[in-house]
Each structure stands twice: as structure tokens, then as C-alpha cells.
Enzyme design. Structure first.
Site, PDB file in Angstrom:
ATOM      1  N   CYS A   2     -10.000  34.074   2.081  1.00 35.48           N
ATOM      2  CA  CYS A   2      -9.428  33.259   1.020  1.00 35.48           C
ATOM      3  C   CYS A   2      -7.948  33.606   0.927  1.00 35.48           C
ATOM      4  O   CYS A   2      -7.503  34.616   1.434  1.00 35.48           O
ATOM      5  CB  CYS A   2     -10.097  33.564  -0.309  1.00 35.48           C
ATOM      6  N   ARG A  27      -6.114  30.854   7.544  1.00 34.16           N
ATOM      7  CA  ARG A  27      -7.188  31.836   7.464  1.00 34.16           C
ATOM      8  C   ARG A  27      -8.566  31.171   7.413  1.00 34.16           C
ATOM      9  O   ARG A  27      -9.579  31.834   7.564  1.00 34.16           O
ATOM     10  CB  ARG A  27      -7.019  32.649   6.190  1.00 34.16           C
ATOM     11  N   TRP A  73     -12.814  30.355   0.646  1.00 38.88           N
ATOM     12  CA  TRP A  73     -13.824  30.307   1.718  1.00 38.88           C
ATOM     13  C   TRP A  73     -15.090  30.837   1.078  1.00 38.88           C
ATOM     14  O   TRP A  73     -15.193  32.017   0.750  1.00 38.88           O
ATOM     15  CB  TRP A  73     -13.377  31.176   2.880  1.00 38.88           C
ATOM     16  N   ASN A  99      -9.792  37.272  -4.276  1.00 39.02           N
ATOM     17  CA  ASN A  99     -10.367  37.441  -2.939  1.00 39.02           C
ATOM     18  C   ASN A  99     -11.240  38.688  -2.975  1.00 39.02           C
ATOM     19  O   ASN A  99     -10.862  39.677  -3.614  1.00 39.02           O
ATOM     20  CB  ASN A  99      -9.277  37.671  -1.887  1.00 39.02           C
ATOM     21  N   GLY A 100     -12.363  38.659  -2.268  1.00 38.18           N
ATOM     22  CA  GLY A 100     -13.251  39.827  -2.249  1.00 38.18           C
ATOM     23  C   GLY A 100     -14.590  39.468  -2.866  1.00 38.18           C
ATOM     24  O   GLY A 100     -14.910  38.291  -3.063  1.00 38.18           O
ATOM     25  N   GLU A 480     -14.675  37.673  26.841  1.00 38.97           N
ATOM     26  CA  GLU A 480     -13.613  37.020  26.070  1.00 38.97           C
ATOM     27  C   GLU A 480     -13.512  35.538  26.434  1.00 38.97           C
ATOM     28  O   GLU A 480     -13.321  34.687  25.561  1.00 38.97           O
ATOM     29  CB  GLU A 480     -12.282  37.752  26.318  1.00 38.97           C
ATOM     30  N   LYS A 484     -14.004  32.552  23.716  1.00 33.98           N
ATOM     31  CA  LYS A 484     -12.987  31.526  23.451  1.00 33.98           C
ATOM     32  C   LYS A 484     -13.600  30.135  23.549  1.00 33.98           C
ATOM     33  O   LYS A 484     -13.359  29.279  22.705  1.00 33.98           O
ATOM     34  CB  LYS A 484     -11.819  31.619  24.455  1.00 33.98           C
ATOM     35  N   GLU A 487     -15.921  29.431  20.470  1.00 31.72           N
ATOM     36  CA  GLU A 487     -15.327  29.222  19.145  1.00 31.72           C
ATOM     37  C   GLU A 487     -14.464  27.972  19.087  1.00 31.72           C
ATOM     38  O   GLU A 487     -14.366  27.348  18.032  1.00 31.72           O
ATOM     39  CB  GLU A 487     -14.605  30.470  18.624  1.00 31.72           C
ATOM     40  N   HIS A 503     -30.713  40.261  36.997  1.00 28.24           N
ATOM     41  CA  HIS A 503     -31.659  40.803  36.016  1.00 28.24           C
ATOM     42  C   HIS A 503     -32.013  39.779  34.937  1.00 28.24           C
ATOM     43  O   HIS A 503     -32.501  40.144  33.882  1.00 28.24           O
ATOM     44  CB  HIS A 503     -31.091  42.090  35.409  1.00 28.24           C
ATOM     45  N   LYS A 602      -9.708  33.171  10.011  1.00 29.01           N
ATOM     46  CA  LYS A 602      -8.812  34.000  10.815  1.00 29.01           C
ATOM     47  C   LYS A 602      -9.044  35.479  10.550  1.00 29.01           C
ATOM     48  O   LYS A 602      -9.031  36.292  11.454  1.00 29.01           O
ATOM     49  CB  LYS A 602      -7.357  33.623  10.494  1.00 29.01           C
TER      50      LYS A 602
HETATM   51  O1  M6R Z   1      -7.904  40.642  12.768  1.00 26.67           O
HETATM   52  P1  M6R Z   1      -8.849  41.272  13.734  1.00 26.67           P
HETATM   53  O2  M6R Z   1      -8.253  41.513  15.077  1.00 26.67           O
HETATM   54  O3  M6R Z   1      -9.479  42.534  13.204  1.00 26.67           O
HETATM   55  O4  M6R Z   1     -10.018  40.225  13.924  1.00 26.67           O
HETATM   56  C1  M6R Z   1     -11.161  40.534  14.658  1.00 26.67           C
HETATM   57  C2  M6R Z   1     -11.986  39.295  14.973  1.00 26.67           C
HETATM   58  O5  M6R Z   1     -12.408  38.694  13.785  1.00 26.67           O
HETATM   59  C3  M6R Z   1     -11.203  38.281  15.812  1.00 26.67           C
HETATM   60  O6  M6R Z   1     -10.731  38.838  16.989  1.00 26.67           O
HETATM   61  C4  M6R Z   1     -12.107  37.079  16.144  1.00 26.67           C
HETATM   62  O7  M6R Z   1     -13.122  37.473  17.007  1.00 26.67           O
HETATM   63  C5  M6R Z   1     -11.271  35.939  16.756  1.00 26.67           C
HETATM   64  N1  M6R Z   1     -11.592  34.689  16.109  1.00 26.67           N
HETATM   65  C6  M6R Z   1     -11.532  35.743  18.201  1.00 26.67           C
HETATM   66  O8  M6R Z   1     -10.746  34.728  18.741  1.00 26.67           O
END
Ligand code: M6R
Length: 607
Positions: A2, A27, A73, A99-100, A480, A484, A487, A503, A602
Site C-alpha cells: 500500500c 507498488r 492493496w 500500511n501494515g 529466473e 519472469k 509473472e 527424473h 512491487k
Molecule cells: O524488494 P525485494 O527484492 O526484497 O523483493 C523480493 C521479491 O518480492 C521480488 O524479487 C519479486 O520476486 C519480483 N516480482 C520478481 O520479479
């Protein structure tokens, strides 16, 4: 995830709030709202994008120099206008943005309802406005302090009250808040990006602190009104850096600026002649580092994947045992930690709840704590004994791209730094330092192929399933690449170590299940080729990421993207770039909002 913004001053608050919310919207959010005090308190909320809020505001003429805004959020209570912040008390006098999570909100709500308070939402946050109302006797900060002493959970909150109308009161516990002032007034936000256009000098609140912000400045104290002296931090981020710079999406801009962001991560840190890395943030703890006999590297998502690459780099070149740990799992294990264990948290935002949880767990058990963080002043950087900033600039796209390559570069620098302390030869040090210095140029050569990769994405975007494989240093890059694609394009993708194929995963392969194979000319090249042959035998289409000059791979794979030759330990930095571009163009071809993928935020500041 948020976002909070608050303003008090000479200006009309509304445009300041909207601009701040826009800068925080990267975010991830699902609703928004503002309240501004003019002749009266005017509150407007909307579900969906900020444009929906602005549309509603169009019919209001809200004027006034005090206000707060929020992008939400959802955690407690559905995505509705009632649940959007700000939340008011019974009389529409006190307004809270938060937030929280308030963990004991049910008990507090029951008690407040018994005393006659009526609630308008299902949120945990609303108990705050009613609790503060209960304690309010004319001075807002006193009431906030008393209310917060009853609260269990986490908060970054800002409160305003009609009956004490010259101030914003802000408080923090585990959810970031930052303050700034200029000649126009005082500002508070949950993200420095919301304030960069007002000042580059910011004051970060610590846990347990309460700030009173007026048009003329601010005062910080703790929950028991003991004053605190705060120092401003000067941020390097410009407003322009936080904008798209002519690209269609932040994600593409951030991918395309990696040559520069890597250069920024390296700047002033390589001493090629001596084969060494200079990491100013670690110098004060140099001696302590000498005694470390085990290193745990931890993070979430892409940052965890960077930790996996770091495990290979550091074990090979520094010679200490290294474990990459998923922070969400680590924090609930019973990890065994000795005085000489170092715990290195990796986080772009420095605010990820699980990473912080793991860090605190490790610290509690006596680990020596370090951080690799991109967001200057973030919680991870403040709660670790020492660390290294990425200097990659703000990353706005939800998908981590330039932060990831910067994390890999910093891990390579750390390898050099620690390696040379522990017996790495001058020649090896010089070779790594020299090659690291070339990386920005090698990255640029890959980025020049963006148009070709867009064509490949066009060719493959109708496939629904993908396998990503790699070995050794590029096993994490298979993870990775798959992350990508998932997401950004909501396409099923799995990352595997190629040795695992036989396996189980090979059962998936047929002509409709393409594989992306990361196969640079390195120490596991031959083994990768065997795995690719096995896939081709089963009619699986293969896209290979291979090293320039490889004359064999073109006859085996259906398509090849070439990357320049570099040291084996640095290949992940290059190999991931085509995969980022592929995922980006794939998501665009499918028509998705790649900067704000559905269901994602984010910065994941709750568990
Ligand atoms: O801010 P951070 O690097 O701690 O975030 C960690 C993950 O939430 C972040 O890398 C997330 O996996 C990304 N959306 C990946 O693209």
C-alpha cells in the site's frame, strides 16, 4: 504494497496527494482515497486505478492545505470503497491512512463496539481511527501515542484531526515512512519516490517513532514522548529517473538501462591493477569478516535467485560454505547459527517482510548481519551491521530486472572482496576485476538484439507451457527466466536444473512444449548439449541461449540467441537479459499490463 502520502502547508493539498499516490502506484494497489481539510473535511475514495479516483474528484473542488491519501492493496476486507483508506472515526473528525496489519484488531473492535463506536468497514485499520477518537482530548499526537500502546501488529500510519488541524501525525512500526520539508510545507510518505519532486533530503522514521509534521517542520519522539534527533539522508534519485524515459513500459526501460545500472553498481569499486574490489560499506567490519566461517544468503523471489547464483560464486572463489535460503522458509526453521555465521539479506526494496523476518531471526540467534539493498535507507540497510548498496536507481516495474543484474554484480564484487582476503591469487583477482569492468559493454551488445528477441517472442507467444533449463551458474537463471515469464505473461513456465530432466520433467516434452536452454560455452556445456538432444529426440522445440562463436548449437536448437563470451561466474549476468526481454515481449504480445501484473505488488511488506 500500500502507499501513503500526507501534506500540510501553503499549497492546495490535493494535487500533492495525487502526484504522490501516482508515484507510489507502482507498488500495486486495488483502490485509493484522499481526505483534504478545507472549510470541511472532504473524503473521496474509489475502487480500481487512480484514474477512477481522479474522475470522482473531478466533480469536487477540494481546496485545503492539509490532507492524506492512500493506495490500498487489500489484506483484511474486500476491494470496496468502504474498505479503502482513509478511515474515519465515528464523528468524521479523525482520519487514518495505514500500511501494515493490526493483528489484535478483532479484540479491539469488539471492545470499541461495546463502548458504542460504529464501524463502516471490514478493515483492521479502522480500529485505529476509533481508538484514537477514544483517547482524543484536543491533542492528536497524545491520542495517537496512547492508542498505539494498545496495538499489536505492524504499521506505517498518518493521522489528521479536524479539531487539531495544523498537523500530520505519523508513526511507524515495521512499515516504512519517510518525511521531507521545503518552503511550501511538510510531507510524509511510505516511499521516497513520492517525495523526490519536493526534496532530495529525507528523514526515515525508525520503528517505535512518532512524528508531528507541520507547515514549518517536524518533531520526532517515541511512543512515550521522549524526543529523538533525526538526520536527513540525501537521496541520489532524480524525478526523471523515476519516470519512463520514453519507453512504453517501465519494465522495458529498466531492462534497456542495465548497461548503465551495472556501471553504476561498479562505479568506484573495482581496482583492476590490484585485482580487488573496494566496498566502502564493508570496510568498517573488515576484521569481523575475516572470522566468518559460514555465509547464509537470503531473500525472496528474484532476490533469492540472486542468492543462489551468489552461492556458486562465493563457494568457488572464496572457499567458505555458503547456503542460499528462501527467507520465508528460513525464518520458521530452527536454523543453527554460530557467532561466526554471517547472514546476508538481499532485497531490492529492503522492505520485504519475509526477508526482514529471516534477518531478525538470524540476528537474534547471533549471526553477523549484512545486506545488499537498492533502496537507500530501507529497513534492511538500517537493521544490518554493514552492507552494500546496489545503486541501480529506482525500479518501478513489478518484475525485477535491473535490480537482479545489479545484485549479481554486487555478489561478484563481494566474491572478489572476500576472495582476495582469503587467498585468491592476484592473477585471478585481476582477471575477475577486468572482466567485471567489461560487463556493461557486453550487456549493451545483448540489448542491441532486442528487436530480434521481440520477433522470437512473436513466434512463440501462442505456446502455453515452457520449460527453462540450465546447469551450475545458470541453473538459477533457468528459475529466473521461468519466474519472469510467469509473472509478466501469466504463462506456465518451469525452471529446472538440466540434470533433473530425466527424473520427471522430460515426461512433459512434446512438440507443444518448448524449452529454453541456457547453454553458454562453460564447464557444463557438454552435459547441457546432451540434455538438449534428449529434448529434440522427443520433438520439443528448443530456444538456446549460447555463446557467440558456437558453431554447433545452430544445428541442434530451433532458435539461438547469442551472448558474448565472459568468465563462467559472470555468465548469469549476461544470460538473464535475453530471458527478461523474451518475457517482456511475450507479455506485451499477449496484451498484458507488464508493469503491474495481476495479483502482484512491487514490495511485499506483509507475509
Ligand atoms: O524488494 P525485494 O527484492 O526484497 O523483493 C523480493 C521479491 O518480492 C521480488 O524479487 C519479486 O520476486 C519480483 N516480482 C520478481 O520479479
Amino acid at each position: 504494497m500500500c502507499g501513503i502520502i500526507g501534506y500540510v502547508g501553503k499549497e492546495n493539498a490535493l494535487p500533492v496527494l495525487i502526484e504522490g499516490l501516482r508515484r507510489e502506484s507502482y507498488r500495486g494497489y486495488d483502490s485509493s482515497g484522499v481526505v483534504v481539510f478545507g472549510k470541511d473535511a472532504q473524503i473521496v475514495k474509489a475502487v480500481g486505478k487512480l484514474e477512477a479516483l481522479e474522475e470522482k474528484l473531478g466533480s469536487f473542488r477540494i481546496q485545503g492545505g492539509l490532507g492524506v491519501g492512500h493506495v490500498r492493496w487489500a489484506t483484511h476486507g474486500g476491494v470496496t470503497e468502504e474498505n479503502a483508506h482513509p478511515h474515519a472515526d465515528c464523528n468524521g473528525n479523525i482520519f487514518v491512512v495505514h500500511n501494515g496489519i493490526i493483528e489484535n484488531y478483532r479484540i479491539l473492535r469488539e471492545k470499541l463496539e461495546k463502548r458504542g463506536h460504529t464501524f463502516a468497514s471490514q478493515t483492521d485499520t479502522e480500529v485505529l481511527s476509533h481508538l484514537i477518537e477514544d483517547f482524543f482530548e484536543g491533542n492528536l499526537e497524545d491520542a495517537v501515542r496512547k492508542a498505539l500502546q494498545l496495538v499489536r501488529g505492524t504499521y506505517g500510519l498518518v493521522v489528521i484531526a479536524k479539531q487539531d488541524p495544523e498537523k500530520l501525525v505519523a508513526a511507524r512500526l515495521s512499515s516504512p515512512l519517510v518525511l521531507a520539508t521545503n518552503t511550501e510545507g511538510g510531507y510524509v510518505a511510505s516511499d521516497p519516490a513520492a517525495l523526490v519532486s519536493h526534496s532530495n533530503k529525507m528523514v526515515f522514521l525508525e520503528d517505535g517513532e512518532v512524528a508531528v509534521i507541520t507547515e514549518h517542520g517536524f518533531q520526532v519522539s517515541d511512543l512515550f514522548n521522549v524526543s529523538k534527533v533525526k538526520e536527513a539522508v540525501e537521496l541520489e534519485w532524480s524525478v526523471e529517473e523515476a519516470q519512463k524515459g520514453g519507453y512504453e513500459h517501465f519494465m522495458l526501460k529498466e531492462i534497456m538501462e542495465q548497461s548503465e545500472s551495472i556501471l553504476n553498481s561498479l562505479r568506484g569499486r573495482l581496482v583492476e591493477k590490484e585485482g580487488k574490489a573496494k566496498l566502502g560499506g564493508l570496510d568498517p567490519v573488515k576484521d569481523r569478516l575475516q572470522n566468518v566461517d559460514r555465509l547464509i544468503i537470503s531473500g525472496m523471489g528474484t532476490a533469492y535467485i540472486a542468492a543462489l547464483v551468489g552461492e556458486y560464486m562465493l563457494e568457488e572463489h572464496v572457499g567458505i560454505p555458503v547456503e542460499a535460503e528462501n527467507a520465508a522458509e528460513f525464518r520458521y526453521r530452527k536454523p543453527i547459527i554460530s557467532d561466526n555465521t554471517a547472514f546476508l539479506a538481499i532485497s531490492q526494496s529492503g522492505e520485504t517482510a519475509d526477508t526482514l523476518g529471516a534477518l531478525r531471526e538470524a540476528k537474534e540467534k547471533g549471526a553477523f548481519t549484512l545486506g545488499i539493498v537498492n533502496a537507500v535507507g530501507a529497513t534492511v540497510s538500517r537493521e544490518t551491521a554493514a552492507g552494500v548498496y546496489n545503486h541501480a536507481g529506482p525500479e518501478i516495474g513489478v518484475a525485477s530486472t535491473k535490480a537482479f543484474t545489479s545484485q549479481l554484480v554486487v555478489l561478484a564484487l563481494l566474491t572478489l572482496y572476500l576472495g582476495r582476503q582469503r587467498g585468491m591469487s592476484l592473477v585471478t583477482g585481476q582477471r575477475i576485476a577486468k572482466e567485471l569492468g567489461r560487463i556493461p559493454e557486453l550487456v549493451r551488445r545483448i540489448l542491441d538484439q532486442a528487436d530480434r528477441i521481440a520477433v522470437l517472442a512473436e513466434k512463440y507467444w501462442k505456446y502455453s507451457n515452457f520449460l527453462y533449463i540450465g546447469r551450475k551458474y545458470n541453473y538459477p537463471i533457468a528459475l529466473e527466466g521461468a519466474l519472469k515469464l510467469k509473472e509478466i505473461s501469466y504463462t506456465h513456465a518451469e525452471g529446472y536444473g538440466a540434470g533433473e530432466m530425466k527424473h520427471g520433467p522430460i515426461a512433459l516434452i512434446d512438440e507443444n512444449f518448448p524449452t529454453i536452454a541456457i547453454v553458454p560455452s562453460d564447464s557444463v556445456y557438454e552435459k547441457m548439449i546432451s540434455n538438449i538432444q534428449e529434448i529434440k529426440t522427443r520433438k520439443g522445440p528448443v530456444i538456446a541461449i549460447a555463446t557467440e562463436g558456437n558453431t554447433e548449437i545452430g544445428d541442434i536448437a530451433d532458435d539461438v540467441i547469442y551472448i558474448p563470451k565472459t568468465l563462467e561466474m559472470l555468465t548469469p549476468i549476461l544470460a538473464v537479459i535475453p530471458l527478461q526481454l523474451f518475457a517482456y515481449f511475450f507479455g506485451v504480445a499477449k496484451g498484458y499490463d507488464v508493469d503491474k501484473p495481476r495479483n502482484l505488488a512491487k514490495s511485499v511488506t506483509v507475509e
